[in-house]
Design an enzyme around this catalytic site. Sequence first.
Site, PDB file in Angstrom:
ATOM      1  N   ASP A 291     -31.951-123.237  23.879  1.00 32.51           N
ATOM      2  CA  ASP A 291     -32.161-122.282  22.793  1.00 32.51           C
ATOM      3  C   ASP A 291     -30.913-122.169  21.931  1.00 32.51           C
ATOM      4  O   ASP A 291     -30.934-121.516  20.894  1.00 32.51           O
ATOM      5  CB  ASP A 291     -32.514-120.897  23.351  1.00 32.51           C
ATOM      6  CG  ASP A 291     -34.004-120.777  23.646  1.00 32.51           C
ATOM      7  OD1 ASP A 291     -34.759-121.692  23.262  1.00 32.51           O
ATOM      8  OD2 ASP A 291     -34.418-119.771  24.255  1.00 32.51           O
TER       9      ASP A 291
ATOM     10  N   ASP B 239     -44.026-123.488  26.976  1.00 30.57           N
ATOM     11  CA  ASP B 239     -42.816-122.719  27.239  1.00 30.57           C
ATOM     12  C   ASP B 239     -42.963-121.925  28.538  1.00 30.57           C
ATOM     13  O   ASP B 239     -44.064-121.768  29.078  1.00 30.57           O
ATOM     14  CB  ASP B 239     -42.583-121.765  26.051  1.00 30.57           C
ATOM     15  CG  ASP B 239     -41.127-121.368  25.881  1.00 30.57           C
ATOM     16  OD1 ASP B 239     -40.334-121.554  26.827  1.00 30.57           O
ATOM     17  OD2 ASP B 239     -40.784-120.857  24.795  1.00 30.57           O
TER      18      ASP B 239
HETATM   19  C1  GLA Z   1     -38.180-119.634  24.072  1.00 29.70           C
HETATM   20  C2  GLA Z   1     -38.052-120.999  23.441  1.00 29.70           C
HETATM   21  C3  GLA Z   1     -37.817-120.836  21.944  1.00 29.70           C
HETATM   22  C4  GLA Z   1     -38.978-120.069  21.358  1.00 29.70           C
HETATM   23  C5  GLA Z   1     -39.137-118.725  22.043  1.00 29.70           C
HETATM   24  C6  GLA Z   1     -40.389-118.032  21.592  1.00 29.70           C
HETATM   25  O1  GLA Z   1     -36.972-118.948  24.051  1.00 29.70           O
HETATM   26  O2  GLA Z   1     -37.031-121.740  24.035  1.00 29.70           O
HETATM   27  O3  GLA Z   1     -37.693-122.098  21.340  1.00 29.70           O
HETATM   28  O4  GLA Z   1     -40.153-120.827  21.496  1.00 29.70           O
HETATM   29  O5  GLA Z   1     -39.205-118.877  23.441  1.00 29.70           O
HETATM   30  O6  GLA Z   1     -40.581-116.829  22.198  1.00 29.70           O
END
Ligand code: GLA
Length: 697
Positions: free
Chosen positions: A523, A454
């Site tokens: 997200d 990420d």
């Molecule tokens: C990002 C990712 C999510 C999750 C959060 C965790 O927003 O896209 O899927 O993993 O971080 O902090």
Amino acid sequence: MSTFDQNQTYLLQTDHTTYAFAVNADGRTQHLYWGPKIADAAGIPSPVIPTERSSFDMPHHQTPEEYSGYGGVNYTDPSLKISFGDPSLGTTVRDLDLRFFEASQIDDHTLRITLRDQLFTLSVDLHYRAHPKYDLIERWVSIRNDSDLEIQVERVVSARWILPIERRYDFHHMHGRHAEEFQRVQEPLTYGIKRIESKRVTTSHHHAPWWALEEAAGEEFGEVWFGTLAWSGNWMINAEVTDYDSTRVSVGWNDWDSAYKLKKGAVATTPSAFAGYTGGGFGAASRQMHAYVNENILPHKGITHPVLYNSWEATYFDVDETSQIELAKKAAAMGVELFVMDDGWFHNRVVDNAGLGDWRPDAKKFPNGLGGLISAVKKFGMDFGLWLEPEMVNPDSDLYRAHPDWVISFPNRPRTEARGQLILNLAMSEVQAYLVDTIAKLLAEYDISFIKWDMNRNISEPGWQTSPGDARELWVRYTEGVYAVWGELARRFPTVIWQSCSGGGGRADWGILRYADQVWISDNTEAVSRLSIQEGFTQFMPASVMEAWVTDWGAAKVPLGFRFDVSMSGILGIGGNLNHWREDELTLAAEKVALYKTIRHLIVGGDLYRLLSPREGAITAAQYTAKDGSEAVVFVYRVFQIDLKPVAIITPRGLVADRMYRVDGQNQIRSGEGWMNSGFRVTLGNLESKIIKIEAV
Ligand code: GLA
């Protein structure tokens, strides 16, 4: 075969297209043709140097050069701009005059054209590779400084793509935001330059590196020129219509705030730009791109992507061994094959402003390390995956306390924290080494099959104090650093599957697909919003990399079946809090997972046809068809719309005309051409969806 002949006409041939250019009488490379196939070089127009119209409109300005240096009387968007300090003149020179020097045929499909400046010893290699089966052309450039002087590269694009002249194109691209990525835009391209770009050090949610131009095309008809850039850092796509009605698209590293120093003998090589032509509309363009990615780019080609569970939306930072084992048990009962623990598991990670950088299990949440959870997950018959955010650090972390100088910032200026975090400078070799060691240790110690990589913020205050060259090289070197770390880990742990994520779809591009087999595209997991996000994503990325979870977002309004059907059109994941799901929901979920396992080979390996677009009405439909046409699956969704007639006519695609097929829910067997031409009716209420299988009999 792609060739060049004695008259210095260079042809790149694909199965259905031809791309041609030549060296003109002035010694410049002049674009000649890009479109439907012309098999013989004799069919290609010869290069004619435009006539001088006035002192303001000299021939050089009007010449459609394949690749132009900034210099002389050419005022169009240049491909390369450099400056070099000439001590004998006591000044800096900013003029380039690129002319043909030599050509080499590297293999049947690859050419290298070398241009040189007329006075200054600088070589520019234009690399061209035809990918016949996919009707794609790949281009990249390397510049070599053969002089004793140091040169500063201020702009270098990977390719300038020139389209047929004197046409009125519409420009298609995708804009977005966090949780709203891949939204398609169409606008007339008129005189001047339209730029889409990223200045965020990553590919960005805000624009996708994809472009398409057409005059009268639709989803399944008409001429489309299209392309992308295989790069995960700052990029630009400049679509230009010159004052002489020449349309061209320059694609490459963003030239904004950019500088790249080339010392004597040094070479800079750009990432590849890919582009194609089709007469078959946006659908055909996408299928060419999908097939290329699936068969040539992905690290683990043709794998069966496991159905996964991800803990994020269920437990957020509140993870520990007991809660995760409880979720894992329920996930396994549903047929899930990979259990992924998201953020929250590592040292001191109780909230989002602490812990990043310290990649060891938190002793309070996991007193015995991750081993207990992993063996429970394994006992349930699943593989285990883990979330990491390698490029980031929280000021509240041991890593930051030990190496405050590793973060990107300017001295004596405030550094903006976003989500409480700072960015490690991955251009620095010590940072790269730390990340490789730390992550390798985790992967060696634990049985981890999947990593979600990420990156949850964009860059600010882009300083690099210890830079060996110009500090602005950060834009390129950072991304090269990401590739270096990821590449080394992939080399050491070849069976691990990686997901590329940047707060959702902030890092989705063909560059990262050399490392990542899956992409977390948003997200936003609300199923209705997801329809247009997923449709946009598939313009240039295959469904085989598109991870999609079923979560509790929108659950009060959108039925679970609908939410599943949306996620099942990519790599299915589940991310809801299973502890809150009712028995009947768990049962439905298990049925959906079982159904998914019978169709996922079509989603990963089939051809995608976007039958009805969510941009055009309340009913969306997409079909995945086996390459041999023997079977297909159609997803149909209706969002909420009062007074919409409940019937959609679905006309499937890609079937074999003279084979007989059965279609779920239709009590007739008809030929492929019958179904494709007359279609079938599907009745749907509001927020209803259907998955319809089509099988040859
Ligand atoms: C990002 C990712 C999510 C999750 C959060 C965790 O927003 O896209 O899927 O993993 O971080 O902090």
